[in-house]
Design an enzyme around this catalytic site. Sequence first.
Site, PDB file in Angstrom:
ATOM      1  CG  ASN A   1       7.542  -0.471 -14.455  1.00 41.20           C
ATOM      2  OD1 ASN A   1       7.063  -0.655 -15.563  1.00 41.20           O
ATOM      3  ND2 ASN A   1       7.801  -1.451 -13.595  1.00 41.20           N
ATOM      4  N   GLY A   2       6.476   3.875 -14.006  1.00 35.36           N
ATOM      5  CA  GLY A   2       6.471   5.181 -13.351  1.00 35.36           C
ATOM      6  C   GLY A   2       5.741   6.198 -14.214  1.00 35.36           C
TER       7      GLY A   2
ATOM      8  CB  CYS B   1       4.253  -1.131 -15.479  1.00 32.57           C
ATOM      9  SG  CYS B   1       3.073   0.139 -15.880  1.00 32.57           S
TER      10      CYS B   1
ATOM     11  CD  GLU C   1      -8.410  -7.676   3.759  1.00 35.04           C
ATOM     12  OE1 GLU C   1      -8.394  -6.453   3.625  1.00 35.04           O
ATOM     13  OE2 GLU C   1      -7.868  -8.462   2.953  1.00 35.04           O
TER      14      GLU C   1
ATOM     15  CE  LYS D   1       0.351  -9.419  -3.926  1.00 34.22           C
ATOM     16  NZ  LYS D   1      -0.800  -9.654  -3.030  1.00 34.22           N
TER      17      LYS D   1
ATOM     18  CD  GLU E   1      -8.615  -6.417  -3.182  1.00 30.66           C
ATOM     19  OE1 GLU E   1      -7.578  -5.786  -3.325  1.00 30.66           O
ATOM     20  OE2 GLU E   1      -8.702  -7.408  -2.408  1.00 30.66           O
TER      21      GLU E   1
ATOM     22  CD1 TRP F   1      -2.925  -2.022 -13.860  1.00 34.11           C
ATOM     23  CD2 TRP F   1      -2.472   0.135 -13.462  1.00 34.11           C
ATOM     24  NE1 TRP F   1      -3.899  -1.527 -13.029  1.00 34.11           N
ATOM     25  CE2 TRP F   1      -3.643  -0.214 -12.777  1.00 34.11           C
ATOM     26  CE3 TRP F   1      -2.000   1.441 -13.357  1.00 34.11           C
ATOM     27  CZ2 TRP F   1      -4.350   0.689 -11.979  1.00 34.11           C
ATOM     28  CZ3 TRP F   1      -2.706   2.346 -12.567  1.00 34.11           C
ATOM     29  CH2 TRP F   1      -3.862   1.965 -11.898  1.00 34.11           C
TER      30      TRP F   1
ATOM     31  CG  HIS G   1     -25.046   6.176  12.905  1.00 36.83           C
ATOM     32  ND1 HIS G   1     -25.917   6.998  13.583  1.00 36.83           N
ATOM     33  CD2 HIS G   1     -24.389   5.462  13.862  1.00 36.83           C
ATOM     34  CE1 HIS G   1     -25.787   6.808  14.884  1.00 36.83           C
ATOM     35  NE2 HIS G   1     -24.870   5.869  15.083  1.00 36.83           N
TER      36      HIS G   1
ATOM     37  CE  LYS H   1      -8.672  -9.331  -0.214  1.00 37.25           C
ATOM     38  NZ  LYS H   1      -7.499  -8.699   0.151  1.00 37.25           N
TER      39      LYS H   1
ATOM     40  NE  ARG I   1       4.897  -5.092 -11.185  1.00 38.96           N
ATOM     41  CZ  ARG I   1       5.456  -4.326 -10.256  1.00 38.96           C
ATOM     42  NH1 ARG I   1       6.090  -4.869  -9.260  1.00 38.96           N
ATOM     43  NH2 ARG I   1       5.393  -3.018 -10.333  1.00 38.96           N
TER      44      ARG I   1
HETATM   45  C1  G6P Z   1      -2.740  -2.962  -3.822  1.00 44.52           C
HETATM   46  C2  G6P Z   1      -2.991  -4.449  -3.724  1.00 44.52           C
HETATM   47  C3  G6P Z   1      -3.553  -4.780  -2.356  1.00 44.52           C
HETATM   48  C4  G6P Z   1      -2.621  -4.270  -1.267  1.00 44.52           C
HETATM   49  C5  G6P Z   1      -2.336  -2.780  -1.419  1.00 44.52           C
HETATM   50  C6  G6P Z   1      -1.222  -2.328  -0.493  1.00 44.52           C
HETATM   51  O1  G6P Z   1      -3.948  -2.285  -3.818  1.00 44.52           O
HETATM   52  O2  G6P Z   1      -3.893  -4.870  -4.727  1.00 44.52           O
HETATM   53  O3  G6P Z   1      -3.694  -6.179  -2.239  1.00 44.52           O
HETATM   54  O4  G6P Z   1      -3.187  -4.511  -0.030  1.00 44.52           O
HETATM   55  O5  G6P Z   1      -1.911  -2.494  -2.745  1.00 44.52           O
HETATM   56  O6  G6P Z   1      -0.053  -2.986  -0.867  1.00 44.52           O
HETATM   57  P1  G6P Z   1       1.172  -3.282   0.081  1.00 44.52           P
HETATM   58  O7  G6P Z   1       2.138  -4.006  -0.786  1.00 44.52           O
HETATM   59  O8  G6P Z   1       1.687  -1.932   0.512  1.00 44.52           O
HETATM   60  O9  G6P Z   1       0.703  -4.080   1.227  1.00 44.52           O
END
Ligand code: G6P
Length: 609
Positions: free
Chosen positions: A101-102, A2, A482, A604, A489, A75, A505, A486, A27
């Site tokens: 938020n929260g 949010c 990673e 985000k 996502e 969100w 395995h 990616k 976000r």
């Molecule tokens: C969310 C974002 C990711 C990020 C992760 C950790 O899942 O979508 O892109 O890697 O949070 O966030 P941070 O700000 O702690 O790196």
Amino acid sequence: MCGIVGYVGAKAPIPILVEGLKRLEYRGYDSSGVATMNGEGKVFVHKRAGRIRDLEHSMPGECPKANVGLAHTRWATHGEPNDANSHPHLSHDEKIAVVHNGIVENHSSLRTMLMGEGVAFRSDTDTEVIPHLIARFYEGDLETAVKRALHLIQGTYGIVAMHSEEPDKLVVARNGSPIVLGVGDSEMFVASDAPALVAHTKQVVYLEDGEIAVLSPEGFRTTDLSDRTIQKDVNELDWEIEEIERGDFEHFMLKEIHEQPLSIDRGLRGRAMSDFGDAKLGGLNLDRRAFFDIKRVCLIACGTSLHAAMAASYLIEELARIPCAVEIASELRYRNPIVDANTLYFAVSQSGETADTLAAMREVRRKGGIVLGVVNVVGSTIARESDGGMYIRSGPEIAVASTKAFTSQLLALTLFALKIGRMRDLSSTAGKQLIHALNELPDQITTVLDQSDSVKEIAHSILDASYVLFLGRGGNYATALEGALKLKEVSYIQCEGFAAAEMKHGPIALIGDGTPVIFLCPRDHLRDKTLSNMEEVKARKGRIIAVCNPGDERVMALADAYIEVPETHNLLTPFLTVIPLQLIAYHAALALGLDVDKPRNLAKSVTVE
Ligand code: G6P
């Protein structure tokens, strides 16, 4: 997650609020809304499920003129993403509007209490109890009513509230969800994140947990819940407006992938000491003795930051010869962690606000551990609460899928590994070789970026795959994780990353005719082992896509397609192998017609558990 924007001043609030919400789109959200005064002693609210453009398009032609307003992108946590559940929420008399938020953890007992008092609820959210509670305590002063309401609330919040009878005032509070105030010229702003403020002011104030601020056009005043005055420093934001705009790029994700030569260069400047083969890291706040006493390093993170930490752990062990553990923050925080004085902890986080990373950091510190931050956002909670640390200097990252932060986090931790290594067994020659290789990275990344077209072709070749496997060894095991993160996502293609040898395995069972398997196979000491894994995939008719060094004919002979990345120091290959994986994810999502910068359900900055 949010986003919050608020404004009080002489300008029309709605355009400022909507523009601020757009700056926070990254976000992640599923509905949005604004509130201002309707000029007739009530609050005007407009809110919609969907995108901010849906909110804009459905807005009445003539919006009320007022000096105050607040806005939100939601969100969904409690209650589905629909119009009614969107914020702002109103008190039953429609005089108070709140964005939050929260999570209000005791919302159901508060709801029962309020319903018992005759309050009718309009939404399924936990947030709606807040305006009703404030109304319950309101006796002509919003600040006092907010404080009394907050005494009853358990959970986390960043809130902004306004009352139609106090039309020049916003009351703001923070407990666990970031809030930043923007100080303007006869106007004040508030937001959950600085990008919403940059276009208006660079003078910011970060609220801490337990603080309440009252904003008016004349300025702000801060107290705690018990009315004690708190003096706050005004900080200067170091972001430029261009940095949070897309410029000529079609998407933020593409822009940020392309910014990596620059962000790596910025991360090295003033830190890499070529003459001594050493690194200078000003903010660690550790004296020489403390450096010698480190017996173990522990990196705490989530998501992409976790993968950067994993890649860095190989470097730390190799260069400093210190054992390095990597911990998933959400696991560590609830495990009653064993904290010892000779372990140095790092909280690795792009945003510096991730709830699990923050909580794990606080838990380790509570037990006496020293925690340093590896953070991008200056002034973020992790940056402020850690014992010291390193800013990764990658510049604002807007796309939900993190790209440049990965390489910048890895760089900061590499420089730490170099520094501590040089205090131990690493020779100046070895240190200089590493720095030489680090200095070459920006140009080498550019070389990889220049192959975007052939990477695009490869991305298009996996669009119909029902499963994609990423394999690597050593630091490139982290890169494989990673790469898979990616791709899933942003393109929603089923995929996973594995340590190459672990393929047999489990994932080998999924490899059949044409299954894409992306191998990270630079010419390092593990290459021959990875080549054997390629043979195993080939034998099962899998489709091999290799990321390899130029002229590696053995790899090329086995691969159905390959992407070349320049040769670098054995330990630095993840800096280069990750780039084509970021581009594959981007091009796949684009070709599938997906919203690259705002993938579904993701946020985000994950500020709730
Ligand atoms: C969310 C974002 C990711 C990020 C992760 C950790 O899942 O979508 O892109 O890697 O949070 O966030 P941070 O700000 O702690 O790196």
